[in-house]
Design a protein around this motif. Structure first.
Motif, mmCIF file in Angstrom:
data_model
loop_
_atom_site.group_PDB
_atom_site.id
_atom_site.type_symbol
_atom_site.label_atom_id
_atom_site.label_comp_id
_atom_site.label_asym_id
_atom_site.label_seq_id
_atom_site.Cartn_x
_atom_site.Cartn_y
_atom_site.Cartn_z
ATOM 1 N N ARG A 18 -43.800 -5.740 19.806
ATOM 2 C CA ARG A 18 -42.966 -5.201 18.727
ATOM 3 C C ARG A 18 -42.594 -3.779 19.126
ATOM 4 O O ARG A 18 -43.421 -2.873 19.104
ATOM 5 N N LEU A 19 -41.358 -3.601 19.507
ATOM 6 C CA LEU A 19 -40.891 -2.313 20.003
ATOM 7 C C LEU A 19 -40.898 -1.269 18.894
ATOM 8 O O LEU A 19 -40.427 -1.502 17.785
ATOM 9 N N GLN A 20 -41.450 -0.102 19.216
ATOM 10 C CA GLN A 20 -41.496 1.019 18.294
ATOM 11 C C GLN A 20 -41.157 2.287 19.057
ATOM 12 O O GLN A 20 -41.512 2.452 20.233
ATOM 13 N N GLY A 21 -40.463 3.206 18.393
ATOM 14 C CA GLY A 21 -40.196 4.513 18.981
ATOM 15 C C GLY A 21 -39.492 4.438 20.321
ATOM 16 O O GLY A 21 -38.549 3.677 20.522
ATOM 17 N N GLU A 22 -39.985 5.245 21.278
ATOM 18 C CA GLU A 22 -39.347 5.361 22.587
ATOM 19 C C GLU A 22 -39.431 4.073 23.414
ATOM 20 O O GLU A 22 -38.700 3.910 24.381
ATOM 21 N N GLU A 23 -40.329 3.150 23.028
ATOM 22 C CA GLU A 23 -40.396 1.866 23.729
ATOM 23 C C GLU A 23 -39.063 1.131 23.638
ATOM 24 O O GLU A 23 -38.674 0.410 24.567
ATOM 25 N N THR A 24 -38.369 1.325 22.545
ATOM 26 C CA THR A 24 -37.082 0.660 22.344
ATOM 27 C C THR A 24 -36.087 1.101 23.401
ATOM 28 O O THR A 24 -35.390 0.288 24.009
ATOM 29 N N ARG A 25 -36.049 2.400 23.618
ATOM 30 C CA ARG A 25 -35.141 2.930 24.643
ATOM 31 C C ARG A 25 -35.542 2.447 26.028
ATOM 32 O O ARG A 25 -34.687 2.128 26.854
ATOM 33 N N ASP A 26 -36.844 2.386 26.297
ATOM 34 C CA ASP A 26 -37.312 1.874 27.589
ATOM 35 C C ASP A 26 -36.791 0.463 27.829
ATOM 36 O O ASP A 26 -36.407 0.109 28.952
ATOM 37 N N PHE A 27 -36.770 -0.339 26.765
ATOM 38 C CA PHE A 27 -36.406 -1.751 26.906
ATOM 39 C C PHE A 27 -34.910 -1.963 27.059
ATOM 40 O O PHE A 27 -34.467 -2.754 27.894
ATOM 41 N N ILE A 28 -34.109 -1.276 26.260
ATOM 42 C CA ILE A 28 -32.676 -1.593 26.263
ATOM 43 C C ILE A 28 -31.823 -0.642 27.095
ATOM 44 O O ILE A 28 -30.661 -0.953 27.382
ATOM 45 N N GLN A 29 -32.394 0.505 27.511
ATOM 46 C CA GLN A 29 -31.558 1.462 28.236
ATOM 47 C C GLN A 29 -31.941 1.666 29.695
ATOM 48 O O GLN A 29 -31.070 1.859 30.540
ATOM 49 N N LYS A 30 -33.210 1.601 30.008
ATOM 50 C CA LYS A 30 -33.629 1.903 31.373
ATOM 51 C C LYS A 30 -33.226 0.804 32.357
ATOM 52 O O LYS A 30 -33.179 -0.370 32.011
ATOM 53 N N ARG A 31 -32.937 1.223 33.581
ATOM 54 C CA ARG A 31 -32.617 0.294 34.667
ATOM 55 C C ARG A 31 -32.842 1.005 35.990
ATOM 56 O O ARG A 31 -32.940 2.237 36.040
ATOM 57 N N ASP A 32 -32.918 0.244 37.059
ATOM 58 C CA ASP A 32 -33.060 0.807 38.392
ATOM 59 C C ASP A 32 -31.665 1.140 38.916
ATOM 60 O O ASP A 32 -30.914 0.250 39.322
ATOM 61 N N VAL A 33 -31.301 2.420 38.888
ATOM 62 C CA VAL A 33 -29.945 2.818 39.273
ATOM 63 C C VAL A 33 -29.691 2.605 40.768
ATOM 64 O O VAL A 33 -28.543 2.636 41.217
ATOM 65 N N ASN A 34 -30.755 2.392 41.539
ATOM 66 C CA ASN A 34 -30.590 2.149 42.981
ATOM 67 C C ASN A 34 -30.366 0.670 43.302
ATOM 68 O O ASN A 34 -30.112 0.318 44.444
ATOM 69 N N GLU A 35 -30.493 -0.168 42.280
ATOM 70 C CA GLU A 35 -30.310 -1.604 42.467
ATOM 71 C C GLU A 35 -28.899 -2.014 42.059
ATOM 72 O O GLU A 35 -28.479 -1.794 40.916
ATOM 73 N N GLN A 36 -28.171 -2.599 42.981
ATOM 74 C CA GLN A 36 -26.802 -3.018 42.685
ATOM 75 C C GLN A 36 -26.796 -4.108 41.603
ATOM 76 O O GLN A 36 -27.564 -5.055 41.657
ATOM 77 N N GLY A 37 -25.932 -3.942 40.613
ATOM 78 C CA GLY A 37 -25.824 -4.931 39.543
ATOM 79 C C GLY A 37 -26.855 -4.768 38.446
ATOM 80 O O GLY A 37 -26.938 -5.616 37.552
#
Length: 268
Positions: free
Chosen positions: A181-200
């Motif tokens: 159950r996502l709470q607080g900053e965990e939400t941003r970790d889940f829907i916003q973070k990505r590996d910018v060095n990985e294509q696609g």
């Protein structure tokens, strides 16, 4: 109030339809339905208040997430079109004083930055998405910054998701198969973070955003039915961190319609 919000959105729809009533595809002519309301939702990768202007030419943020939300009034359904941030368009470029400079090819995510980081950025993004989708009528636009993610998630009581892959690189809790159950900053970790060095990686992130949207809408419906004033208290809390051209009467109407709409992950 309910009827007023409906009439205002109807006027916006009528004005769009007069300007562009339809399109031709594969030799056939199609008209846009008048009973669908389209709202463009933008997530801006910016930390500071949307009211704050650097004034020195630094980026005002990019349109990191772009979703067109369609509310079908006749069929009581919500459908969402996710527009990849790297979609190539002809951007309209403005200087810091709002003067038009030129048109240039670039990723649609950059169009938001090449304006004022507010109403003009939203307008240009709306026109870009409308042009991508054959001139589709878009009656409203909402842009929020990164600080809104946790607040929107937490006000409905958090959102439960099951992880289909291992994302411990973003958060130690995000193990493959875990239900969280996502709470607080965990939400941003889940829907916003990505590996910018990985294509696609931006495309792969949309799958997580789809999963989150489905769970969020279900949780939000439950929360708003318990407290109908919840959206308005949230809007008051977030007003410095968002930009929109939808009035309170229109918001009230859209909320009432959305509560009766069906929605599934396949509708994205």
């Amino acid at each position: 109030v309910f009827c007023y919000g409906e009439s205002m959105l109807k006027k916006k729809t009528d004005s769009y339809l007069r300007a562009n009533s339809g399109f031709t595809y594969d030799g056939k002519e199609y008209c846009y339905r008048e009973d669908i309301i389209n709202i463009l939702c933008i997530g801006v990768d910016r930390e500071e208040s949307m009211m704050f202007d650097y004034g020195d030419g630094r980026s005002l943020g990019q349109a990191d997430a772009i979703f067109l939300v369609s509310i079908d009034l006749s069929y009581d359904a919500i459908r969402v079109i996710a527009v990849p941030r790297d979609t190539m368009v002809w951007m309209k470029v403005y200087d810091n004083n709002g003067n038009y400079l030129c048109a240039a090819p670039g990723q649609i995510t950059l169009q938001y930055a090449y304006a004022d980081g507010g109403p003009m950025s939203c307008y240009l993004m709306t026109r870009q998405v409308a042009d991508l989708l054959q001139g589709i009528p878009i009656q409203g636009c909402v842009a929020v910054n990164l600080s809104c993610i946790s607040a929107i998630n937490d006000v409905v009581g958090g959102v439960e998701v099951m992880l289909a892959e291992d994302y411990t690189a973003f958060n130690p809790k995000f193990k493959d198969g875990a239900t969280i159950r996502l709470q607080g900053e965990e939400t941003r970790d889940f829907i916003q973070k990505r590996d910018v060095n990985e294509q696609g990686s931006a495309y792969a992130r949309i799958d997580r955003e789809k999963q989150y949207l489905k769970a969020f809408i279900e949780q939000a419906k439950f929360a708003v039915k318990r407290n109908p004033m919840l959206p308005f208290s949230l809007l008051s809390q977030l007003q410095e961190n968002m930009t929109m051209n939808i009035g309170q009467e229109e918001i009230f109407f859209l909320i009432q319609k959305a509560l009766s709409c069906s929605y599934s992950e396949e509708e994205i």
